[in-house]
Motif scaffolding. Structure first.
Motif, mmCIF file in Angstrom:
data_model
loop_
_atom_site.group_PDB
_atom_site.id
_atom_site.type_symbol
_atom_site.label_atom_id
_atom_site.label_comp_id
_atom_site.label_asym_id
_atom_site.label_seq_id
_atom_site.Cartn_x
_atom_site.Cartn_y
_atom_site.Cartn_z
ATOM 1 N N ALA A 175 -129.604 31.482 14.655
ATOM 2 C CA ALA A 175 -128.478 31.290 15.573
ATOM 3 C C ALA A 175 -127.864 32.626 15.962
ATOM 4 N N SER A 176 -127.743 33.539 15.008
ATOM 5 C CA SER A 176 -127.203 34.866 15.319
ATOM 6 C C SER A 176 -128.102 35.602 16.289
ATOM 7 N N ALA A 177 -129.432 35.455 16.105
ATOM 8 C CA ALA A 177 -130.379 36.109 17.016
ATOM 9 C C ALA A 177 -130.264 35.533 18.427
ATOM 10 N N VAL A 178 -130.092 34.219 18.532
ATOM 11 C CA VAL A 178 -129.926 33.579 19.844
ATOM 12 C C VAL A 178 -128.648 34.081 20.501
ATOM 13 N N TRP A 179 -127.565 34.173 19.735
ATOM 14 C CA TRP A 179 -126.303 34.655 20.282
ATOM 15 C C TRP A 179 -126.434 36.090 20.778
ATOM 16 N N GLN A 180 -127.094 36.943 20.027
ATOM 17 C CA GLN A 180 -127.259 38.335 20.441
ATOM 18 C C GLN A 180 -128.098 38.440 21.710
ATOM 19 N N ALA A 181 -129.139 37.616 21.821
ATOM 20 C CA ALA A 181 -129.949 37.619 23.049
ATOM 21 C C ALA A 181 -129.115 37.147 24.232
ATOM 22 N N TYR A 182 -128.258 36.161 24.012
ATOM 23 C CA TYR A 182 -127.391 35.681 25.088
ATOM 24 C C TYR A 182 -126.386 36.762 25.469
ATOM 25 N N GLN A 183 -125.806 37.424 24.478
ATOM 26 C CA GLN A 183 -124.848 38.498 24.742
ATOM 27 C C GLN A 183 -125.450 39.578 25.631
ATOM 28 N N ASN A 230 -127.930 39.232 27.613
ATOM 29 C CA ASN A 230 -128.578 38.614 28.772
ATOM 30 C C ASN A 230 -130.077 38.901 28.769
ATOM 31 N N ASP A 231 -130.683 38.841 27.578
ATOM 32 C CA ASP A 231 -132.117 39.091 27.399
ATOM 33 C C ASP A 231 -132.834 37.750 27.542
ATOM 34 N N PRO A 271 -135.980 36.925 28.453
ATOM 35 C CA PRO A 271 -137.282 36.749 27.791
ATOM 36 C C PRO A 271 -137.130 36.448 26.295
ATOM 37 N N GLN A 272 -136.255 37.192 25.597
ATOM 38 C CA GLN A 272 -136.052 36.941 24.177
ATOM 39 C C GLN A 272 -135.396 35.583 23.953
ATOM 40 N N LEU A 273 -134.460 35.231 24.786
ATOM 41 C CA LEU A 273 -133.774 33.950 24.672
ATOM 42 C C LEU A 273 -134.763 32.801 24.853
ATOM 43 N N THR A 274 -135.681 32.959 25.822
ATOM 44 C CA THR A 274 -136.687 31.919 26.079
ATOM 45 C C THR A 274 -137.653 31.792 24.915
ATOM 46 N N ARG A 275 -138.067 32.912 24.334
ATOM 47 C CA ARG A 275 -138.969 32.862 23.180
ATOM 48 C C ARG A 275 -138.312 32.156 22.005
ATOM 49 N N LEU A 276 -137.067 32.490 21.741
ATOM 50 C CA LEU A 276 -136.370 31.858 20.628
ATOM 51 C C LEU A 276 -136.172 30.356 20.860
ATOM 52 N N ALA A 277 -135.986 29.961 22.107
ATOM 53 C CA ALA A 277 -135.718 28.554 22.424
ATOM 54 C C ALA A 277 -136.960 27.685 22.297
ATOM 55 N N ASN A 278 -138.104 28.292 22.093
ATOM 56 C CA ASN A 278 -139.356 27.529 21.980
ATOM 57 C C ASN A 278 -139.489 26.965 20.566
ATOM 58 N N THR A 279 -138.658 26.004 20.238
ATOM 59 C CA THR A 279 -138.645 25.404 18.908
ATOM 60 C C THR A 279 -138.410 23.909 19.016
ATOM 61 N N THR A 280 -138.966 23.174 18.075
ATOM 62 C CA THR A 280 -138.772 21.720 18.020
ATOM 63 C C THR A 280 -137.960 21.312 16.792
ATOM 64 N N ALA A 281 -137.344 22.273 16.108
ATOM 65 C CA ALA A 281 -136.541 21.968 14.927
ATOM 66 C C ALA A 281 -135.405 21.031 15.316
ATOM 67 N N PRO A 282 -135.183 19.969 14.544
ATOM 68 C CA PRO A 282 -134.155 18.983 14.925
ATOM 69 C C PRO A 282 -132.743 19.567 14.978
ATOM 70 N N GLN A 283 -132.460 20.588 14.164
ATOM 71 C CA GLN A 283 -131.122 21.174 14.184
ATOM 72 C C GLN A 283 -130.830 21.925 15.477
ATOM 73 N N TRP A 284 -131.895 22.213 16.236
ATOM 74 C CA TRP A 284 -131.717 22.911 17.522
ATOM 75 C C TRP A 284 -132.135 22.020 18.680
ATOM 76 N N ARG A 285 -131.858 20.736 18.534
ATOM 77 C CA ARG A 285 -132.175 19.774 19.592
ATOM 78 C C ARG A 285 -131.542 20.198 20.910
ATOM 79 N N GLY A 286 -132.326 20.162 21.974
ATOM 80 C CA GLY A 286 -131.819 20.493 23.302
ATOM 81 C C GLY A 286 -131.737 21.969 23.598
#
Length: 504
Positions: free
Chosen positions: A411-419, A421-422, A424-439
């Motif tokens: 979650a911290s890595a996702v926040w830093q990528a959003y901060q 405005n990266d 490509p990194q944000l898209t790579r991190l979002a490629n997950t099917t973990a239930p805690q990160w639904r949507g």
């Protein structure tokens, strides 16, 4: 037919086969009482009402589990045998009902603090009192002044009469003025003696207590008031003419330890407070999905300046409404569960990434849970917790997901990528099917479409212009249509209004 006997031979006040049962040892057929389920907080509210009415503490065995209201009534009457106390219950209830019927108003409008002169207007007071006396069998107090006031009034008139022979002018004013004012005596006396309904009831009770005994048929009157107190919590569930249902008191939250709930807005806070979800509630009132999020040294100063500029909210309000809540996170004890109630849309998820990063910086790395809304249909996907009642809130909390160390780091890595405005990194991190990160993947994809095109417009702006081009001009209509088409963004009315052209 099987039967059961009340313990210790205490009284029952039941009604079976059309006949009231009175004080004494009674037998009640089993299997005749219906059963209802009630949340513990609702039942506790009813017990407070009963304790106030009977003037005793409800025994512990009637607080949790399967409760028989018949046994509870018997225990309350046994613990409060004072006929005066039970009589006060009955008198208060019956006077309120009769008075409300005569005045054609809701009985709930008459409280102990209601001013009696406003209920019984001087122009109709005698008529209303006569009518009321005809409907109740309690002795009602007379309208005139108390005896001590009558003596005082008579002494004043006598002094005025004597003074006429010593100081004629003063004596005449005192005597004849008092005679003229006598026409207002009744009105003044009533307002002075009985300023409120509660004071008036006390006087009625005082007049009736010496001879008051609620036994035999009159015991039914206690039962009726008892039923009314319960019916105040659950309308139409308790009929005094029938056997009371068995009450199953359940506490959905009893299995949890200390709880801190971090909520995605005040709407959810109000829902959870209404549902009596126990624990501390911290409201996230920021909107990290819009405005500057870069930097760290002056991060909140920049956010306060943006909020002030975008929404005309002063920096002092930001401190009170936003920072005060965020600072409470540092006070969460280490043994408490931290439940993050955030939805699937982009608005909520950005706030979620930020909050997890903040919690980690504060040293909270244990017992952090993600609570996701229960989705019953795809049509309600983006409504989140808005349609959640007590059952769904309990289901959502029961299905919460523990975030372990790697989840917090993620979650911290996702926040830093959003901060930064990266994308490509944000898209790579979002490629997950973990239930805690639904949507997450859908939210990040929607965020990527916010990037401006050649006309300087992102997807949300283009959607709004399409809606306006279709003829919708009222903001409410535009906003509702935007939610239907772009619910993934989770924007509120302020965010949508800010995206509209300035002349809209």
């Amino acid at each position: 037919m099987q039967s059961t006997v009340a313990p210790d031979g205490v009284l029952f006040l039941g009604r079976i086969s059309g006949e009231f049962w009175c004080f004494g040892e009674c037998r009640l057929p089993l299997g005749m009482a219906p059963t209802i389920s009630i949340e513990a907080w609702e039942w506790n509210a009813a017990l407070h009402e009963l304790e106030d009415a009977f003037g005793v503490t409800v025994p512990a065995q009637f607080r949790v589990g399967d409760i028989d209201p018949e046994l509870l009534l018997a225990a309350l009457c046994k613990a409060a045998p004072d006929a005066g106390r039970q009589g006060q219950m009955v008198i208060t209830y019956e006077l309120r009902q009769s008075l409300a019927s005569i005045l054609a108003i809701d009985p709930a409008e008459i409280t102990d603090a209601t001013a009696m002169p406003t209920l019984l207007l001087s122009s109709r007071r005698k008529q209303l009192m006569q009518q009321l006396q005809g409907e109740v069998d309690w002795i009602l107090p007379r309208l005139g002044m108390p005896v001590w006031a009558q003596y005082l009034w008579g002494a004043g008139l006598l002094i005025g009469f004597i003074l006429q022979f010593i100081y004629p002018i003063l004596g005449m004013i005192l005597f004849w003025g008092g005679m003229l004012l006598s026409f207002q005596v009744e009105k003044i006396a009533w307002a002075f003696q009985y300023p409120t309904f509660g004071k008036w009831v006390q006087r009625v009770v005082a007049l009736n207590w010496p001879s008051l005994e609620l036994a035999g048929v009159e015991a039914d009157r206690v039962r009726i008031v008892y039923a009314e107190l319960l019916r105040g919590q659950w309308p139409a569930l308790f009929d005094p003419r029938e056997r009371f249902p068995i009450v199953l008191v359940q506490d959905r939250w009893s299995g949890y330890g200390p709880q801190w709930h971090v909520l995605n807005g005040d709407a959810l806070r109000l829902t959870m407070e209404a549902a009596k979800v126990p624990g501390e509630h911290v409201v996230m009132r920021e909107c990290m999905v819009v405005g500057p999020v870069q930097g760290s040294a002056d991060f909140f100063a920049h956010r306060a300046a943006f909020i002030e500029s975008a929404y005309a909210a002063g920096k002092d309000k930001y401190q009170i409404w936003v920072m005060h809540e965020l600072q409470r996170l540092a006070t969460i004890p280490p043994e408490a569960d931290i439940n993050l109630w955030f939805e699937d849309d982009l608005f909520c998820q950005v706030n979620l990434w930020f909050l997890i990063d903040q919690l980690v910086q504060m040293g909270h790395t244990r017992r952090i849970f993600r609570v996701l809304p229960i989705i019953k249909s795809e049509g309600t996907r983006w409504t989140g917790f808005a349609n959640h009642d007590l059952d769904l809130l309990a289901e959502a909390l029961q299905a919460r997901i523990l975030l372990i160390d790697r989840d917090l780091d993620f979650a911290s890595a996702v926040w830093q990528a959003y901060q930064q405005n990266d994308l490509p990194q944000l898209t790579r991190l979002a490629n997950t099917t973990a239930p805690q990160w639904r949507g997450l993947s859908e939210a990040v994809a929607a965020h990527a479409l916010r990037q401006p095109d050649a006309d300087g417009l992102g997807a949300p702006e283009r959607i709004l212009r399409d809606i306006q081009a279709e003829g919708k001009t009222a903001f409410e209509d535009i906003f509702q249509e935007f939610i239907q088409r772009a619910g993934v963004y989770g924007f509120g009315d302020l965010q949508v209004r800010a995206l509209l052209p300035q002349n809209s």
